[in-house]
Design an enzyme around this catalytic site. Sequence first.
Site, PDB file in Angstrom:
ATOM      1  N   ALA A 117       0.854  -1.189   0.000  1.00 34.55           N
ATOM      2  CA  ALA A 117       0.000   0.000   0.000  1.00 34.55           C
ATOM      3  C   ALA A 117       0.885   1.232   0.000  1.00 34.55           C
ATOM      4  CB  ALA A 117      -0.929   0.011   1.214  1.00 34.55           C
TER       5      ALA A 117
ATOM      6  N   GLY B  30       0.658   5.503   1.194  1.00 30.39           N
ATOM      7  CA  GLY B  30      -0.105   6.537   1.878  1.00 30.39           C
ATOM      8  C   GLY B  30       0.550   7.889   1.754  1.00 30.39           C
ATOM      9  N   GLY B  31       0.050   8.846   2.530  1.00 30.17           N
ATOM     10  CA  GLY B  31       0.543  10.211   2.441  1.00 30.17           C
ATOM     11  C   GLY B  31       1.929  10.389   3.019  1.00 30.17           C
ATOM     12  N   MET B  32       2.369   9.470   3.899  1.00 26.28           N
ATOM     13  CA  MET B  32       3.666   9.623   4.525  1.00 26.28           C
ATOM     14  C   MET B  32       4.630   8.494   4.205  1.00 26.28           C
ATOM     15  SD  MET B  32       2.573  11.015   8.308  1.00 26.28           S
ATOM     16  CE  MET B  32       1.219   9.870   8.524  1.00 26.28           C
TER      17      MET B  32
ATOM     18  N   THR C  67       5.241   4.249   2.205  1.00 25.95           N
ATOM     19  CA  THR C  67       4.823   3.112   1.391  1.00 25.95           C
ATOM     20  C   THR C  67       5.086   1.844   2.196  1.00 25.95           C
ATOM     21  OG1 THR C  67       5.404   4.299  -0.629  1.00 25.95           O
ATOM     22  CG2 THR C  67       5.124   1.919  -0.797  1.00 25.95           C
ATOM     23  N   VAL C  68       4.148   0.925   2.171  1.00 25.73           N
ATOM     24  CA  VAL C  68       4.249  -0.300   2.969  1.00 25.73           C
ATOM     25  C   VAL C  68       4.541  -1.471   2.041  1.00 25.73           C
ATOM     26  CG1 VAL C  68       3.111  -1.809   4.639  1.00 25.73           C
ATOM     27  CG2 VAL C  68       2.612   0.633   4.625  1.00 25.73           C
TER      28      VAL C  68
ATOM     29  N   ASP D 101      -3.977   9.537  14.709  1.00 22.87           N
ATOM     30  CA  ASP D 101      -4.421   9.335  13.314  1.00 22.87           C
ATOM     31  C   ASP D 101      -5.310   8.100  13.224  1.00 22.87           C
ATOM     32  OD1 ASP D 101      -4.695   9.938  10.642  1.00 22.87           O
ATOM     33  OD2 ASP D 101      -2.840   8.956  10.035  1.00 22.87           O
TER      34      ASP D 101
END
Length: 688
Positions: free
Chosen positions: A25, A27-29, A31-32, A141
């Site tokens: 995945a 995201g905004g901060m 990558t996984v 969050d």
Amino acid sequence: MQENVSDRLVGTLVDNRYAVQSKLARGGMSTVYLATDQRLERDVALKVLHPHLATDDTFLGRLGREAKSAARLSHAHVVGVLDQGYDGQTAYLVMEYIKGHTLRDVINSKGALPPRLALALIDPVVEGLGAAHAAGLIHRDVKPENVLIADDGRIKIGDFGLARAVTTSTSTGALIGTVAYLSPELVLGKQADARSDIYSVGIMLYEMITGQQPFDGEVPIQVAYHHVNGTVGPPSDLVPGLAGEVDELVQWCTANDPENRPVDGNALLQELRHIRTNLTDSELDLQPPAALAAGPQHPTEVIARISNPTAVMSPFSHPGPQHRPEEHATSVFPATPHAQQQPQMQPAAEHAPFFPPAAVPLSKRAQRKAEREDEKARSRAAATPVRNLREGNPRRRGALWVVIIVIAALLATGAGWFFGMGPGSPGTVPPVANMTVAQAQQLLSDAGFQSRTNDVFDDDVPSGLVVGSQPEAGAEIRKFQPVALFVSKGPQLFGLPKLTGKSLDQAKDELNHAEMALGNITEQFDEAVAAGVVLTQDPVSGTPARHGTPVNLTVSKGPQPLPVPAVVGQDQDDAVKVIEAAGLKAVVAPETVYDKTVPKGAVASQSPSSGTLTRGGTVTLTVSKGPKMVKVPSYIGKQASEARRELEKLGFEVRVNNILGGFFGTVRDQDPVNKDVPEGSLITLTVV
């Protein structure tokens, strides 16, 4: 550019330990990725931060401290933080890999959920947050994307500490979070606490029940405006027939003032479970209207902290050229915009429409609460004098005003002292890491702070010393606010599992499950244990050890193979002694055999004749009866060729001596003749 960096990581080895398998995945901060921890031989989730965060040394230092705090939290409903590091230009977090999907996937696929399912899904999330709040951790969050649902049904909340590390490290005062779930105090830049997470839980529960988020806008700042100035309506506006207790729960969590919310996750959990227990089956299984589908989603945003809620742009004014929302998934608003950069700002009171709260049917509990408040109000009204001071007495009124002014001056003086020099004055939390508790408490006391202690496990700080504080060193707070000291209990130790008697593969699985490392493997022969089975382990089972401790194993190679000695031709007794001395067992066959080359009583053959056996293996010996005795017929007077042929048939060796050249070919003499001799003996023929 970030996609290229992400693509290059697949198939590489991060920090000489984590083999990146695939991207999960983005995201905004960060990558996984799915990666394999080669040291512990297990799958992990590798969260790699985007380059603009990985180059900020201040942020990396803060991220390390936040990761340590999160790693100390061990709970069934919190994703474990396993490691954190920096490899060249790659800053990463290593977390427990949960194979499954997220709560966002559930909402996207099902839309609005029945109350029974929504409350069941939110329960473990609140329980995990409650454990975190008790340990002094705040998530900041909470959103459906951070709620992970494993294939086996386990529910965990992840990403503790990342939003806090990013928010606190930004130099512009920008706040990073998912705008749809941000609490009003986070938007306004005020200090967050456990109640900020509770607000996000309330927004998330609203979305699960209705399929939609309560606030929406063309740009993220409009959504933030609603959080600061608006009120979350009851979910029953969209789901008719919803139980009043569920409405109250959502609105309790999403109260604009933190003082009107549950104090932390544990307080919310008690009420949540009370409601689940007391609702009827029909109320729990209420099916939402079919038209309710998943509403718009807001990704992680970078938004400005709003210091004055009345100066926030009206959500119905349109700043500059309009763009489609999908063109700006992540919006950036400067923390201190100049007039020429900022759209025209109007007081919210002039442009923001007023939405009266919808009439919500009160539950019995709410009715009783309202009745109690009404009784208190009547009591206060009854105790209030209705007569004014006597009119027409200027001297008394003047004295009264003097008293009022004096009291006001005293109050102002007291307030000035309280907030300027007293307990309400601001102060900076001093650094207390690696101090003794007494030293840290004395330092805080000298700075005007009160403190309390919480014991935590820490792999790096010795037992009895302070790991850190909350708020952390350097934070500016009012002196009446307590400071929590986290005191190290040393590394958390776990008993090593018993590995002896198990196969090597089973031992590896046990070590992985216990989060221990595989040390050196030594092999040795063992007569009683099959090959591949663990004989010993070091340290032994039950020894307290921290996670990642290597365990050395000694593994059996099975019984040692022994060479079979060759004893053919040896005397029977001597042959038995030789075989037994080699660690084998000699067995003499009951039948003896004739052998023209082996004397009587000696070993004529053995089985096996060569190769290896394990200790105690059997070697069968067959003993010779010596050569067989055969009577030699007389061939005197017969032709030599016939005599040779017949004697060789009987197993004899024939030698011919010719006299006068053996012209006639007749046997004149034979030696031996008409006697019993051993088979294979030499027969001499004299031929003329």
